[in-house]
Write a protein that holds these residues in place. Structure first.
Motif, short mmCIF file in Angstrom:
data_model
loop_
_atom_site.label_atom_id
_atom_site.label_comp_id
_atom_site.label_asym_id
_atom_site.label_seq_id
_atom_site.Cartn_x
_atom_site.Cartn_y
_atom_site.Cartn_z
N UNK A 121 0.84 -1.20 0.00
CA UNK A 121 0.00 0.00 0.00
C UNK A 121 0.87 1.25 0.00
N UNK A 122 0.31 2.37 -0.46
CA UNK A 122 1.01 3.65 -0.42
C UNK A 122 1.15 4.09 1.05
N UNK A 123 2.30 4.65 1.38
CA UNK A 123 2.54 5.09 2.75
C UNK A 123 2.22 6.58 2.88
N UNK A 124 1.68 6.94 4.01
CA UNK A 124 1.55 8.35 4.41
C UNK A 124 2.48 8.51 5.61
N UNK A 125 3.57 9.25 5.42
CA UNK A 125 4.53 9.40 6.52
C UNK A 125 4.39 10.77 7.16
N UNK A 126 5.33 11.12 8.00
CA UNK A 126 5.36 12.44 8.63
C UNK A 126 6.46 13.28 7.99
N UNK A 170 -8.22 5.10 3.22
CA UNK A 170 -7.14 5.54 4.09
C UNK A 170 -7.28 4.91 5.47
N UNK A 171 -6.17 4.34 5.96
CA UNK A 171 -6.11 3.79 7.31
C UNK A 171 -5.06 4.59 8.09
N UNK A 172 -5.48 5.22 9.17
CA UNK A 172 -4.57 6.00 10.00
C UNK A 172 -4.11 5.18 11.19
N UNK A 173 -2.87 5.45 11.62
CA UNK A 173 -2.47 4.88 12.90
C UNK A 173 -3.23 5.61 14.01
N UNK A 174 -3.32 4.98 15.16
CA UNK A 174 -4.06 5.59 16.27
C UNK A 174 -3.45 6.94 16.63
N UNK A 175 -2.11 7.02 16.63
CA UNK A 175 -1.44 8.27 17.00
C UNK A 175 -1.75 9.36 15.98
N UNK A 176 -1.67 9.01 14.68
CA UNK A 176 -1.93 10.01 13.65
C UNK A 176 -3.38 10.45 13.68
N UNK A 178 3.81 8.92 -6.01
CA UNK A 178 4.88 8.23 -5.30
C UNK A 178 4.53 7.95 -3.85
N UNK A 179 4.23 8.97 -3.08
CA UNK A 179 3.78 8.75 -1.71
C UNK A 179 3.16 10.05 -1.19
N UNK A 180 2.70 10.04 0.07
CA UNK A 180 2.02 11.20 0.66
C UNK A 180 2.60 11.42 2.04
N UNK A 181 2.66 12.69 2.44
CA UNK A 181 3.19 13.03 3.76
C UNK A 181 2.15 13.81 4.55
N UNK A 182 2.12 13.59 5.83
CA UNK A 182 1.34 14.40 6.75
C UNK A 182 2.26 15.53 7.21
#
Length: 372
Positions: free
Chosen positions: A77-82, A117-123, A151-155
């Motif tokens: 899956x595509x990552x959403x990082x910080x 979209x699936x978020x981590x609990x912290x995000x 390519x990817x996505x950032x928070x």
């Protein structure tokens, strides 16, 4: 915020900022959004005026189709990082934890969306608390500004960065660039483009994707022997297949000249029934005629009918050679009432007998039919 990666053949990598405000996604209060628009429809630009190397970035349904196809074929899956830490970690050495993930893209009237979209609990907690508010997708585009890959996505909380030299260096390690500033595609780029077309791969297919698809084709054509098998002339093979298809098309049955199998069987059944009816009538006529003229005896009727039911020609041959028995076919009187001859006079012997026994000759004459 959108970060863009300019993939030219291959001269420079540029970034621009375009805000994607998470608070405007329409998610229920107290929840992080699960459906997010990543790229808007039509022509769009960043707040700082970019792009400078083309009139505008472009996104539409046709450009979205290969991106959606590429997403459906991904094993991960595509990552959403910080803060784009996925790209920056190579330089700063810090880990790049994910804030979320998504795998499905969908085109809608107003743009390209991530729909699962699936978020981590912290995000999720930070998004609800507005500690993080913006997204920054990183995408590639051609010299006309048309988006070619996601390519990817950032928070992030910095939706209008002018320059990110650290990320430029990180992306340079991931996507090779040349020192030349020409916009002419290299022979390898042209070859990859032709191979994508030949193998029916999406625009964003990588060299590894092309290699894997080519290997499947090699295995199929070599019947599992791989490159160890005798070489195959692909053009000759395609021409031979076209000739076979043309021959099959030319030899295809003309529906106007043939009838369906069901109709043919029904016709055959009708013919069989009519044949049986004709044969039965002929059999009756043969047996009746033969019985009437004595060529068949009554005791032979059943035998004759059994033979005629299986082979009427054999019965006809027998009857044609059998002799007629006249006594069985006519009467002695020829159909007329028999004539009883009456005695006009008694003979001498008859008179002597009458005298001997005391009988009246007239009575004896009447008894013999002389008188009615």
């Amino acid at each position: 915020m959108i970060r863009t990666l300019r993939v030219m053949p291959r001269t420079a990598i540029n970034f621009a900022a375009l805000s994607v405000d998470l608070s405007q996604t329409g998610a229920p209060a107290g929840e992080a959004p699960r459906v997010i628009r990543l790229l808007p429809a039509g022509e769009f630009r960043a707040r700082d005026g970019r792009p400078t190397d083309c009139d505008a970035w472009q996104m539409n349904a046709a450009l979205a189709a290969p991106l959606i196809a590429a997403a459906s074929q991904r094993a991960t899956r595509y990552v959403i990082d910080y803060e784009h830490q996925t790209l920056a970690s190579a330089k700063n050495g810090r880990p790049a934890p994910a804030s979320g993930w998504f795998g499905s893209l969908e085109w809608r009237d107003d743009g390209l969306y991530a729909t699962d979209v699936e978020w981590t609990a912290a995000a999720a907690d930070m998004i609800v608390a507005h500690e993080y508010r913006y997204l920054s997708p990183v995408f590639a585009y051609d010299d006309q500004g048309r988006v070619t890959a996601l390519l990817h996505v950032a928070l992030t909380n910095t939706p209008a960065l002018d320059e990110l030299p650290e990320l430029t260096a990180a992306l340079s390690a991931l996507i090779p660039v040349t020192a030349t500033s020409t916009t002419t595609e290299t022979p390898m780029d042209e070859l990859n483009e032709q191979l994508r077309w030949l193998l029916n791969l999406p625009v964003g297919a990588t060299a590894d994707d092309i290699k894997a698809q080519l290997q499947k084709l090699v295995d199929q054509l070599s019947k599992g022997q791989g490159v160890a098998a005798a070489s195959i002339d692909l053009v000759t093979l395609v021409n031979a297949q076209e000739q076979r298809i043309a021959a099959l098309s030319a030899n295809q049955a003309d529906p106007a000249k043939f009838v369906p199998i069901d109709a043919m069987k029904a016709l055959q059944d009708q013919i069989a029934a009519l044949t049986a009816q004709v044969n039965g009538r002929e059999l009756d006529e043969l047996v009746t005629a033969a019985l009437s003229d004595g060529r068949l005896l009554p005791a032979q009727e059943k035998w004759a009918r059994d033979l005629g039911a299986s082979n009427v020609a054999a019965l006809r041959g027998y009857i044609d050679t059998a002799p007629a028995i006249a006594a069985l076919s006519s009467t002695q009187t020829g159909g007329r009432q028999p004539v009883i001859e009456t005695a006009t006079e008694l003979t001498g012997d008859a008179l002597a007998i009458c005298s001997m026994f005391g009988n009246d000759p007239a009575a004896i004459k009447a008894a013999m039919g002389g008188e009615q």
